[in-house]
Write an enzyme that holds these catalytic residues in place. Structure first.
Site, PDB file in Angstrom:
ATOM      1  N   GLY A 174      30.090 100.241  53.346  1.00  0.00           N
ATOM      2  CA  GLY A 174      30.342  99.838  51.720  1.00  0.00           C
ATOM      3  C   GLY A 174      29.261  99.153  50.979  1.00  0.00           C
ATOM      4  CG  HIS A 175      25.919 101.801  51.303  1.00  0.00           C
ATOM      5  ND1 HIS A 175      25.428 102.623  51.855  1.00  0.00           N
ATOM      6  CD2 HIS A 175      26.639 100.959  52.010  1.00  0.00           C
ATOM      7  CE1 HIS A 175      25.283 102.094  52.865  1.00  0.00           C
ATOM      8  NE2 HIS A 175      24.835 100.764  53.313  1.00  0.00           N
ATOM      9  CB  THR A 176      27.877  97.577  45.396  1.00  0.00           C
ATOM     10  OG1 THR A 176      28.794  96.883  46.479  1.00  0.00           O
ATOM     11  CG2 THR A 176      28.590  97.392  43.949  1.00  0.00           C
TER      12      THR A 176
ATOM     13  NE  ARG B 294      29.968 114.272  78.300  1.00  0.00           N
ATOM     14  CZ  ARG B 294      28.788 114.352  79.773  1.00  0.00           C
ATOM     15  NH1 ARG B 294      27.802 114.910  80.101  1.00  0.00           N
ATOM     16  NH2 ARG B 294      29.786 113.335  80.258  1.00  0.00           N
TER      17      ARG B 294
ATOM     18  CE  LYS C  61      22.554  99.264  54.342  1.00  0.00           C
ATOM     19  NZ  LYS C  61      23.026  97.554  54.381  1.00  0.00           N
TER      20      LYS C  61
ATOM     21  NE  ARG D 138      29.211  91.206  52.324  1.00  0.00           N
ATOM     22  CZ  ARG D 138      29.157  91.553  51.020  1.00  0.00           C
ATOM     23  NH1 ARG D 138      27.991  90.684  50.348  1.00  0.00           N
ATOM     24  NH2 ARG D 138      29.562  92.937  51.213  1.00  0.00           N
TER      25      ARG D 138
ATOM     26  N   GLY E 153      23.091  94.134  57.999  1.00  0.00           N
ATOM     27  CA  GLY E 153      24.579  94.820  56.526  1.00  0.00           C
ATOM     28  C   GLY E 153      24.777  93.937  55.652  1.00  0.00           C
ATOM     29  CG  ASP E 154      27.619  93.424  53.693  1.00  0.00           C
ATOM     30  OD1 ASP E 154      28.055  95.274  53.523  1.00  0.00           O
ATOM     31  OD2 ASP E 154      28.141  93.254  53.834  1.00  0.00           O
TER      32      ASP E 154
ATOM     33  CD  GLN F  66      27.359 100.599  59.866  1.00  0.00           C
ATOM     34  OE1 GLN F  66      26.496 101.449  60.185  1.00  0.00           O
ATOM     35  NE2 GLN F  66      27.813 100.728  58.464  1.00  0.00           N
TER      36      GLN F  66
ATOM     37  CG  ASN G 120      31.228 101.016  59.710  1.00  0.00           C
ATOM     38  OD1 ASN G 120      30.594 102.053  59.243  1.00  0.00           O
ATOM     39  ND2 ASN G 120      30.274 100.792  60.885  1.00  0.00           N
TER      40      ASN G 120
ATOM     41  CB  THR H  46      33.846  98.012  53.943  1.00  0.00           C
ATOM     42  OG1 THR H  46      32.985  98.729  52.711  1.00  0.00           O
ATOM     43  CG2 THR H  46      34.507  98.916  54.267  1.00  0.00           C
TER      44      THR H  46
HETATM   45  P1  GDP Z   1      24.867  97.106  50.526  1.00  0.00           P
HETATM   46  O1  GDP Z   1      25.885  97.582  51.887  1.00  0.00           O
HETATM   47  O2  GDP Z   1      23.719  97.478  51.636  1.00  0.00           O
HETATM   48  O3  GDP Z   1      24.938  98.584  49.762  1.00  0.00           O
HETATM   49  O4  GDP Z   1      25.257  96.358  50.174  1.00  0.00           O
HETATM   50  P2  GDP Z   1      26.403  95.944  49.631  1.00  0.00           P
HETATM   51  O5  GDP Z   1      26.841  96.400  48.277  1.00  0.00           O
HETATM   52  O6  GDP Z   1      27.480  95.591  50.630  1.00  0.00           O
HETATM   53  O7  GDP Z   1      25.988  94.203  49.324  1.00  0.00           O
HETATM   54  C1  GDP Z   1      25.351  93.269  48.135  1.00  0.00           C
HETATM   55  C2  GDP Z   1      25.930  93.369  47.125  1.00  0.00           C
HETATM   56  O8  GDP Z   1      25.005  91.958  46.464  1.00  0.00           O
HETATM   57  C3  GDP Z   1      26.615  94.203  45.856  1.00  0.00           C
HETATM   58  O9  GDP Z   1      27.906  93.553  45.717  1.00  0.00           O
HETATM   59  C4  GDP Z   1      25.861  94.335  44.753  1.00  0.00           C
HETATM   60  O10 GDP Z   1      26.250  94.121  43.401  1.00  0.00           O
HETATM   61  C5  GDP Z   1      24.823  93.340  44.639  1.00  0.00           C
HETATM   62  N1  GDP Z   1      23.760  93.179  44.290  1.00  0.00           N
HETATM   63  C6  GDP Z   1      23.149  93.851  44.925  1.00  0.00           C
HETATM   64  N2  GDP Z   1      21.369  93.078  44.761  1.00  0.00           N
HETATM   65  C7  GDP Z   1      21.304  92.208  44.860  1.00  0.00           C
HETATM   66  C8  GDP Z   1      20.494  90.732  43.917  1.00  0.00           C
HETATM   67  O11 GDP Z   1      19.738  91.348  43.724  1.00  0.00           O
HETATM   68  N3  GDP Z   1      20.829  90.066  42.655  1.00  0.00           N
HETATM   69  C9  GDP Z   1      22.351  90.396  42.799  1.00  0.00           C
HETATM   70  N4  GDP Z   1      23.148  89.116  42.702  1.00  0.00           N
HETATM   71  N5  GDP Z   1      23.741  90.932  43.350  1.00  0.00           N
HETATM   72  C10 GDP Z   1      23.344  91.554  44.542  1.00  0.00           C
HETATM   73  P1  IMO Z   2      26.874  97.790  55.020  1.00  0.00           P
HETATM   74  O1  IMO Z   2      26.047  99.072  55.311  1.00  0.00           O
HETATM   75  C1  IMO Z   2      28.259  94.446  57.281  1.00  0.00           C
HETATM   76  C2  IMO Z   2      29.623  94.567  61.034  1.00  0.00           C
HETATM   77  C3  IMO Z   2      31.516  94.665  60.978  1.00  0.00           C
HETATM   78  C4  IMO Z   2      31.352  94.029  62.667  1.00  0.00           C
HETATM   79  C5  IMO Z   2      30.588  94.990  63.145  1.00  0.00           C
HETATM   80  C6  IMO Z   2      30.986  96.532  63.826  1.00  0.00           C
HETATM   81  O2  IMO Z   2      27.457  97.883  54.433  1.00  0.00           O
HETATM   82  O3  IMO Z   2      26.073  97.255  55.292  1.00  0.00           O
HETATM   83  P2  IMO Z   2      32.328  98.155  63.074  1.00  0.00           P
HETATM   84  O4  IMO Z   2      33.600  99.030  62.178  1.00  0.00           O
HETATM   85  O5  IMO Z   2      31.126  99.274  62.687  1.00  0.00           O
HETATM   86  O6  IMO Z   2      33.414  98.373  64.724  1.00  0.00           O
HETATM   87  O7  IMO Z   2      32.472  97.024  62.799  1.00  0.00           O
HETATM   88  O8  IMO Z   2      29.949  95.131  62.215  1.00  0.00           O
HETATM   89  N1  IMO Z   2      29.652  95.917  59.894  1.00  0.00           N
HETATM   90  C7  IMO Z   2      29.192  95.241  58.845  1.00  0.00           C
HETATM   91  N2  IMO Z   2      28.276  94.434  58.433  1.00  0.00           N
HETATM   92  N3  IMO Z   2      27.787  96.165  56.688  1.00  0.00           N
HETATM   93  C8  IMO Z   2      28.234  96.967  56.995  1.00  0.00           C
HETATM   94  O9  IMO Z   2      27.604  98.041  56.174  1.00  0.00           O
HETATM   95  C9  IMO Z   2      29.232  96.894  58.073  1.00  0.00           C
HETATM   96  N4  IMO Z   2      29.577  98.194  59.293  1.00  0.00           N
HETATM   97  C10 IMO Z   2      30.050  96.887  60.267  1.00  0.00           C
HETATM   98  O10 IMO Z   2      31.986  93.704  60.070  1.00  0.00           O
HETATM   99  O11 IMO Z   2      30.983  92.740  62.852  1.00  0.00           O
HETATM  100 MG    MG Z   3      27.648  97.015  52.406  1.00  0.00          MG
END
Ligand code: GDP
Ligand code: IMO
Ligand code: MG
Length: 428
Positions: A40-42, A143, A16, A304, A12-13, A223, A38, A299
């Protein structure tokens, strides 16, 4: 093949949200296929930062339709907050944000149960985001669940009450926790009004009709593949199928409609919550990555866990997803290193292997590394692949050789504009 997919190849993170936002103008519809708040897309652009939890990351692109698919679980309270954030900056989404009637609702008692279950696990806890994800998907597969389409039926209140009563019965199995159910319930019921202001659609018909009329769809994953309920590091996973297969069940799309599968990976690796992580760095290097990469959950704000990129792990998720191209994000976070490490194999119980063992939790797994020279250059302003320093190009090319899939885009910073397209970009 009208549906391309963007999903995470790690835990995750991976970034995306940013990549969906960047590629969205090539599509007519962006559709989230699983997970819930759950996620969090930034997204960062024009000096603004947005974190989306339920709303697809195509919402900032004018005219684009955004669908919350049937595979998603929705908390109307979180959704309302996200919509208010869009209202504040004047994004007009009202007729472009659609909700599948078959998506399930997260109730306050789902969050209550999530918190009580995690508390009862003590040291064994998964590190859930406590958004009620597990209990909601349990009711779906059991269900019992409440769906978006139920809201407008005459029996909704009664269905809600009986499921709530069932949850309260279950709560007796767990030690008491602090949770103001009455207040949460009042907020939840109020937020249903906002939810019903959005068009509820038969998502599967909507998408298939759109595809028939020549529209292009981008499916947005939440995720990462290592959190997949079937193939992730069970039980330290989420409760949905985060892999390409989830697109079919989470949107009602046939496998034959899937085209490009764009896998997102950081240039290193992170994980939030508990569970195995073979290349984790529990030292000052891990701490440095966390600081440089601002690795705190979008989120929950939790720090991390950080480590080196893990090739066997990525090859596993590339295989599961049928990845056709890779986007490497956050390469700029590695700018200050003299030397980088790439995890190329594992030692499992003393034996070298490149396969993931059945249960990463159950074995003594040690990563085997290969060193790569760093580039010691600020990459955040680089605008073309050719302008990357040679050592950064070598790192990318080496990853490409090891992963056996083309790397199409390299992201050099959080902003929408901070990325370079590699020469061999597969057209989307
Ligand atoms: P997602 O859940 O996959 O959409 O990713 P998140 O938003 O949870 O986490 C990605 C983090 O990295 C966010 O704070 C973004 O703003 C940041 N980010 C994305 N691409 C880059 C990059 O190429 N370089 C840096 N330094 N930060 C990035
Ligand atoms: P994005 O879309 C990173 C992790 C939680 C926990 C496990 C189960 O931003 O990449 P849950 O709330 O689903 O029961 O948690 O999955 N988790 C994530 N880790 N990015 C996420 O989403 C996540 N969504 C859930 O930290 O370990
Ligand atoms: Mg995220």
């Amino acid at each position: 093949m009208a549906v391309d997919v963007i999903l995470g190849l790690q835990w995750g993170d991976e970034g995306k949200g940013k990549i969906v936002d960047v590629l969205a103008p090539n599509y007519d519809i962006v559709a989230r296929f699983q997970g819930g708040p759950n996620a969090g897309h930034t997204l960062k652009f024009d000096g603004n930062k947005f974190v989306l939890h339920t709303i697809p990351s195509g919402v900032f692109r004018a005219d684009l339709i955004n669908l919350i698919g049937n595979g998603v679980v929705i908390d109307p309270i979180t959704l309302e907050k996200e919509m208010q954030n869009l209202d504040k900056v004047g994004v007009d989404y009202k007729n472009r944000l659609l909700v599948s009637k078959k998506a399930h609702l997260i109730m306050p008692t789902h969050r209550y149960l999530d918190a009580a279950k995690e508390a009862a696990k003590g040291k064994e806890k998964i590190g859930s985001t406590l958004r009620g994800i597990g209990p909601t998907y349990m009711d779906k597969t059991g269900r019992n669940g409440l769906r978006i389409g139920d809201i407008t039926t005459p029996h909704f209140k009664q269905k809600y009450q009986s499921l709530k009563d069932k949850h309260l019965g279950l709560m007796k199995l767990y030690p008491a926790i602090d949770f103001d159910l009455e207040a949460e319930e009042a907020k939840w019921l109020e937020s249903l009004k906002n939810l019903t202001s959005l068009p509820f659609v038969d998502g599967e018909y909507f998408l298939n009709d759109a595809i028939k009329s020549g529209k292009k769809v981008l499916a947005e994953g939440a995720q990462g593949s290592m959190l997949d309920i079937d193939f992730g590091t069970y039980p330290f996973v989420t409760s949905s199928n985060t892999i390409t297969a989830g697109v079919c069940t989470g949107l009602g799309i046939a496998p034959s409609q899937i085209g490009e599968v764009i896998g997102i990976s950081k240039a290193y690796c992170t994980r939030v919550g508990a569970g195995p992580f073979p290349t984790e760095l529990n030292d000052e290097v891990g701490e440095f990555l966390r600081k440089e990469g601002a690795e705190f959950g979008a989120t929950t704000g939790r720090p991390r866990r950080c480590g080196w990129i893990d090739i066997p792990q990525l090859k596993y998720t590339i295989m599961l997803n049928g990845v056709t191209q890779i986007v490497i994000t956050k390469i700029d976070v590695l700018d200050k290193f003299d030397t980088l490490q790439v995890g190329t194999a594992y030692e499992v119980n003393g034996e070298k292997t490149s396969a993931l063992p059945y249960d990463l939790c159950g074995y003594e797994v040690k990563a085997v590394y290969e060193a790569q020279a760093g580039w010691k250059t600020d990459l955040t302003q680089v605008q073309s692949y050719e302008d990357l320093p040679d050592n950064a190009k070598s790192y990318i090319q080496h990853l490409e050789q090891l992963l056996e899939v083309p790397i199409s885009i390299v992201s050099v910073g959080p902003n929408r504009k901070q990325l370079v397209y590699k020469e061999n970009t597969v057209a989307v």
